[in-house]
Design an enzyme around this catalytic site. Structure first.
Site, PDB file in Angstrom:
ATOM      1  N   GLY A 257       0.798  -1.215   0.000  1.00 24.60           N
ATOM      2  CA  GLY A 257       0.000   0.000   0.000  1.00 24.60           C
ATOM      3  C   GLY A 257       0.833   1.267   0.000  1.00 24.60           C
ATOM      4  O   GLY A 257       0.276   2.352  -0.088  1.00 24.60           O
ATOM      5  N   CYS A 258       2.150   1.136   0.111  1.00 20.94           N
ATOM      6  CA  CYS A 258       3.023   2.308   0.044  1.00 20.94           C
ATOM      7  C   CYS A 258       3.519   2.456  -1.386  1.00 20.94           C
ATOM      8  O   CYS A 258       3.839   1.466  -2.043  1.00 20.94           O
ATOM      9  CB  CYS A 258       4.228   2.155   0.969  1.00 20.94           C
ATOM     10  SG  CYS A 258       3.816   2.219   2.714  1.00 20.94           S
ATOM     11  N   THR A 259       3.596   3.673  -1.864  1.00 19.05           N
ATOM     12  CA  THR A 259       4.102   3.885  -3.218  1.00 19.05           C
ATOM     13  C   THR A 259       5.613   3.686  -3.271  1.00 19.05           C
ATOM     14  O   THR A 259       6.140   3.271  -4.284  1.00 19.05           O
ATOM     15  CB  THR A 259       3.744   5.294  -3.736  1.00 19.05           C
ATOM     16  OG1 THR A 259       4.198   6.255  -2.801  1.00 19.05           O
ATOM     17  CG2 THR A 259       2.252   5.420  -3.949  1.00 19.05           C
TER      18      THR A 259
END
Length: 136
Positions: free
Chosen positions: A49-51
Site C-alpha cells: 500500500g506504500c508507493t
C-alpha cells in the site's frame, strides 16, 4: 507511554513554523535510521500500500516488540523512523489496543501528501499486524 512519545515528536515538529521545515525535519530523522541489511529487504517485510518501498521488521524479545525499517525514499524512511519511535519496545497488547487516530495529533496531514499519509496508515497496520502475531 505512546502519548508521551507522540507529544515529544510533536514538540520537535512545533519548533518549526513552516511545513517545509517540518518536512526537512522528517527527512533528517530518517537519515538517522540505520539501513537494513540488504538480506532483510525481502518481499515478506514490504509494507503493501506504500508507493515507495518500505521494509518493516518486528522482533519479539523479553515481552516487547523491536522494530526496524528502511525505505528507498528519504521522506518515507523519516516517517518510518517516527513510527518506530512511537511503537518501539512496547508490549504487543499496547500496540494492538492503540487507536491509530491518536497519530493525527502530529499534524502529518498538513506536512505530507495524501499518498504518504496512506503509506503511514499501512505502516501502522503492519506494526499492529506484527503485534497481533506476538500477542499472548
Amino acid at each position: 507511554m505512546i502519548e508521551d512519545r507522540i507529544n515529544n515528536i510533536l514538540e520537535d515538529l512545533n519548533m518549526f513554523d513552516d511545513d517545509i521545515d517540518k518536512y526537512e525535519y522528517i527527512v533528517d530523522v530518517g537519515k538517522n535510521l540505520p539501513n537494513l541489511d540488504e538480506s532483510l529487504q525481502r518481499d515478506e517485510f514490504l509494507v503493501k500500500g506504500c508507493t515507495s518501498k518500505v521494509w518493516l521488521i518486528a522482533e519479539y524479545s523479553n515481552g516487547v516488540i523491536n522494530l526496524k525499517a528502511d525505505s528507498n525514499s528519504v521522506i518515507v524512511k523519516g516517517l518510518a523512523s517516527i513510527l518506530i519511535t512511537v511503537f518501539q519496545d512496547l508490549e504487543p497488547e499496547e500496540i494492538v489496543n492503540y487507536n491509530i487516530d491518536g497519530l493525527e495529533k502530529l499534524g502529518l496531514t498538513e506536512i505530507i501528501s495524501p499518498t504518504r499519509q496512506n503509506g503511514v496508515y499501512h505502516m501502522v497496520n503492519k506494526i499492529k499486524h506484527y503485534a497481533e502475531l506476538y500477542k499472548e
